[in-house]
Design a protein around this motif. Structure first.
Motif, PDB file in Angstrom:
ATOM      1  N   LEU A 149      -0.436   6.840   2.444  1.00  0.00           N
ATOM      2  CA  LEU A 149      -1.495   7.850   2.294  1.00  0.00           C
ATOM      3  C   LEU A 149      -1.067   9.167   2.933  1.00  0.00           C
ATOM      4  O   LEU A 149      -1.246  10.240   2.376  1.00  0.00           O
ATOM      5  CB  LEU A 149      -2.791   7.340   2.949  1.00  0.00           C
ATOM      6  CG  LEU A 149      -3.966   8.314   2.940  1.00  0.00           C
ATOM      7  CD1 LEU A 149      -4.406   8.583   1.502  1.00  0.00           C
ATOM      8  CD2 LEU A 149      -5.121   7.768   3.762  1.00  0.00           C
ATOM      9  N   LEU A 150      -0.463   9.014   4.134  1.00  0.00           N
ATOM     10  CA  LEU A 150      -0.093  10.210   4.877  1.00  0.00           C
ATOM     11  C   LEU A 150       1.433  10.399   4.855  1.00  0.00           C
ATOM     12  O   LEU A 150       2.185   9.426   4.778  1.00  0.00           O
ATOM     13  CB  LEU A 150      -0.583  10.087   6.336  1.00  0.00           C
ATOM     14  CG  LEU A 150      -2.093   9.883   6.493  1.00  0.00           C
ATOM     15  CD1 LEU A 150      -2.438   9.653   7.965  1.00  0.00           C
ATOM     16  CD2 LEU A 150      -2.844  11.094   5.964  1.00  0.00           C
TER      17      LEU A 150
ATOM     18  N   LEU B 205      -1.945  11.856  -0.029  1.00  0.00           N
ATOM     19  CA  LEU B 205      -2.659  13.058   0.392  1.00  0.00           C
ATOM     20  C   LEU B 205      -2.123  14.298  -0.320  1.00  0.00           C
ATOM     21  O   LEU B 205      -2.886  15.141  -0.820  1.00  0.00           O
ATOM     22  CB  LEU B 205      -2.523  13.230   1.910  1.00  0.00           C
ATOM     23  CG  LEU B 205      -3.304  14.393   2.521  1.00  0.00           C
ATOM     24  CD1 LEU B 205      -4.815  14.188   2.298  1.00  0.00           C
ATOM     25  CD2 LEU B 205      -3.004  14.534   4.013  1.00  0.00           C
TER      26      LEU B 205
ATOM     27  N   LEU C 251      -5.378   6.246  -6.675  1.00  0.00           N
ATOM     28  CA  LEU C 251      -5.588   6.299  -5.228  1.00  0.00           C
ATOM     29  C   LEU C 251      -5.891   7.728  -4.772  1.00  0.00           C
ATOM     30  O   LEU C 251      -6.772   7.963  -3.931  1.00  0.00           O
ATOM     31  CB  LEU C 251      -4.357   5.773  -4.495  1.00  0.00           C
ATOM     32  CG  LEU C 251      -4.272   4.264  -4.337  1.00  0.00           C
ATOM     33  CD1 LEU C 251      -2.939   3.878  -3.705  1.00  0.00           C
ATOM     34  CD2 LEU C 251      -5.437   3.755  -3.475  1.00  0.00           C
TER      35      LEU C 251
ATOM     36  N   MET D  51       0.843  -1.192   0.000  1.00  0.00           N
ATOM     37  CA  MET D  51       0.000   0.000   0.000  1.00  0.00           C
ATOM     38  C   MET D  51       0.875   1.238   0.000  1.00  0.00           C
ATOM     39  O   MET D  51       1.794   1.384   0.800  1.00  0.00           O
ATOM     40  CB  MET D  51      -0.915  -0.020   1.240  1.00  0.00           C
ATOM     41  CG  MET D  51      -1.769   1.221   1.398  1.00  0.00           C
ATOM     42  SD  MET D  51      -3.036   1.316   0.139  1.00  0.00           S
ATOM     43  CE  MET D  51      -3.782   2.892   0.557  1.00  0.00           C
TER      44      MET D  51
ATOM     45  N   LEU E 274      -9.278   8.962  -3.088  1.00  0.00           N
ATOM     46  CA  LEU E 274      -9.307   9.663  -1.798  1.00  0.00           C
ATOM     47  C   LEU E 274     -10.165  10.917  -1.888  1.00  0.00           C
ATOM     48  O   LEU E 274     -10.982  11.207  -0.980  1.00  0.00           O
ATOM     49  CB  LEU E 274      -7.871  10.018  -1.368  1.00  0.00           C
ATOM     50  CG  LEU E 274      -7.748  10.832  -0.071  1.00  0.00           C
ATOM     51  CD1 LEU E 274      -8.287  10.017   1.116  1.00  0.00           C
ATOM     52  CD2 LEU E 274      -6.313  11.238   0.197  1.00  0.00           C
TER      53      LEU E 274
END
Lengths: 82, 338
Positions: free
Chosen positions: A4-5, A17, A54, A1, A58
């Motif tokens: 994301l952050l 993000l 992705l 993965m 989001l």
């Protein structure tokens, strides 16, 4: 993965993000997935379609972007005219 | 013919020789029962004494130079022309006592009544050479034959060399001496051998002189330190001038400016080449990525929502089904486009 952050090792520009924020600034009127991809794919932080997908997902999950008949649109904010 | 050898040593056995072939034998030594050796009983010493009486050097003889024999007298009698000649010589003395009649006529001697007269060792050697080898008249300019001392060593052989090489009279003898003596003893043309030897000596002298002259010529050609120092100073000045010419050499007046521009352009070209290389790699990647048909990873939306919950209010998020459907739609859209 993919991260994301941002964290100690992943700068904001490389995180999903950060990428989502960047894509959001590039989103135009009546953009499809492919037209948006063609516009932002040259940016340094995008790199792969998976990351792009992705970031876009989001934005959709957070109700920042809507998907209507194959067209991507920014969700109107409260007090913002459509 | 040698008739007798004698000495003033108390226990000396004086051998006497007669007409014809004489053989000297020695009894077996008392302490040599097993080997029956007759070594060390004086047979060779008898030969050494004969050489000594005929002018040999006692100081170079390893037997007669023994300190216990200092000033011991040895002598012999030999016959020539039906007359007996007596010779007596003491070790360490520089003269020899010889029968008067043998010396008279050769050297002037004082009138005396004694049977023997003393002459110097050198005179004795010359006398022997004149009487037995060189019968030339005094002042004869012809080639000189070998001396009696040289011939004597062939006639009374001594040492190991006498039994290993018949042409050598002693170890280390020169080739010229050997050839001359053998030519004389074999009644060959020894004068030619002497002449050849003389010519060889002249050639060596001439070669030596040539070499000396050549060395002198070379040494004259060598320059002095002062000359070399002056030449060094001149060359250093020439070198300095050439170095300045090389350092000041310019094709154009603006050569330095052109050089700086060229350097800047060169750096710029290198930067562009590097950028071009990066762009080409990126282009390849994009082309490959654009042609690939993307497949939507199945777990990404769920994971995305789980992580998104950390930054968004869960109530503000769409449902998992909507997100999954959208995610799938993104990939589907791209696939349809490609």
């Amino acid at each position: 993965m993919t991260a994301l952050l941002p964290d100690k090792y992943v700068p904001i520009d490389h995180s999903i993000l950060g990428l989502a924020a960047s894509i959001m600034t590039q989103l135009g009127v009546n953009d499809t997935v492919s037209t948006l991809w063609d516009r932002v794919s040259g940016q340094q932080g995008v790199r792969t379609f998976d990351r792009f997908a992705l970031a876009l997902t989001l934005l959709f999950a957070a109700k920042i972007v809507d998907y209507d008949g194959g067209i991507l649109r920014a969700t109107p904010r409260l007090g913002q005219s459509i | 013919m040698i008739k007798e050898v004698r000495s003033n040593l108390e226990h000396f056995h004086s051998p006497k020789f007669g007409e014809g072939f004489n053989v000297v034998l020695a009894d077996t030594a008392r302490d040599a029962d097993e080997t029956e050796s007759t070594n060390g009983l004086g047979k060779s010493t008898l030969l050494r004494i004969i050489h000594f009486c005929f002018g040999g050097a006692s100081e170079r003889d390893r037997v007669l130079s023994h300190p216990s024999l200092s000033h011991v007298s040895f002598g012999l009698t030999f016959s020539i022309d039906d007359a007996d000649v007596r010779i007596d010589r003491r070790i360490g003395d520089r003269d020899v006592r010889v029968s008067r009649f043998f010396v008279e006529g050769e050297y002037s001697v004082r009138p005396d009544t004694s049977d023997q007269i003393a002459i110097s060792l050198d005179d004795w050697r010359r006398l022997l050479t004149r009487r037995f080898v060189d019968a030339r008249d005094p002042g004869d300019e012809g080639q000189a034959p070998p001396s009696f001392a040289e011939i004597r060593l062939y006639l009374a052989r001594l040492g190991k060399t006498a039994y290993s090489d018949p042409q050598l009279s002693f170890q280390g003898q020169s080739g010229a001496s050997k050839r001359l003596n053998l030519a004389y003893l074999l009644h060959l043309n020894w004068e030619k051998q002497r002449q050849l030897e003389s010519e060889e000596d002249k050639r060596k002298q001439i070669n030596s002189a040539i070499k000396v002259l050549e060395d002198a010529r070379i040494s004259e050609e060598d320059k002095s330190i002062g000359d070399l120092e002056a030449a060094r100073v001149v060359l250093e000045r020439q070198l300095a001038v050439k170095e300045k010419q090389v350092s000041d050499f310019n094709v154009r007046d603006d050569y330095a400016q052109l050089e700086r521009r060229l350097r800047d352009v060169d750096i710029s070209i290198h930067d562009l080449i590097n950028a071009n290389f990066e762009d080409s790699r990126l282009l390849e990647y994009y082309q490959r990525s654009a042609k690939e048909t993307p497949d939507a990873p199945s777990g990404d939306p769920v994971e995305l929502l789980r992580n998104a919950g950390a930054i968004f209010n869960p109530d503000a998020l769409r449902s998992i089904d909507e997100v999954a459907k959208f995610h799938e739609q993104v990939y589907s859209n791209r696939r349809d486009f490609l």
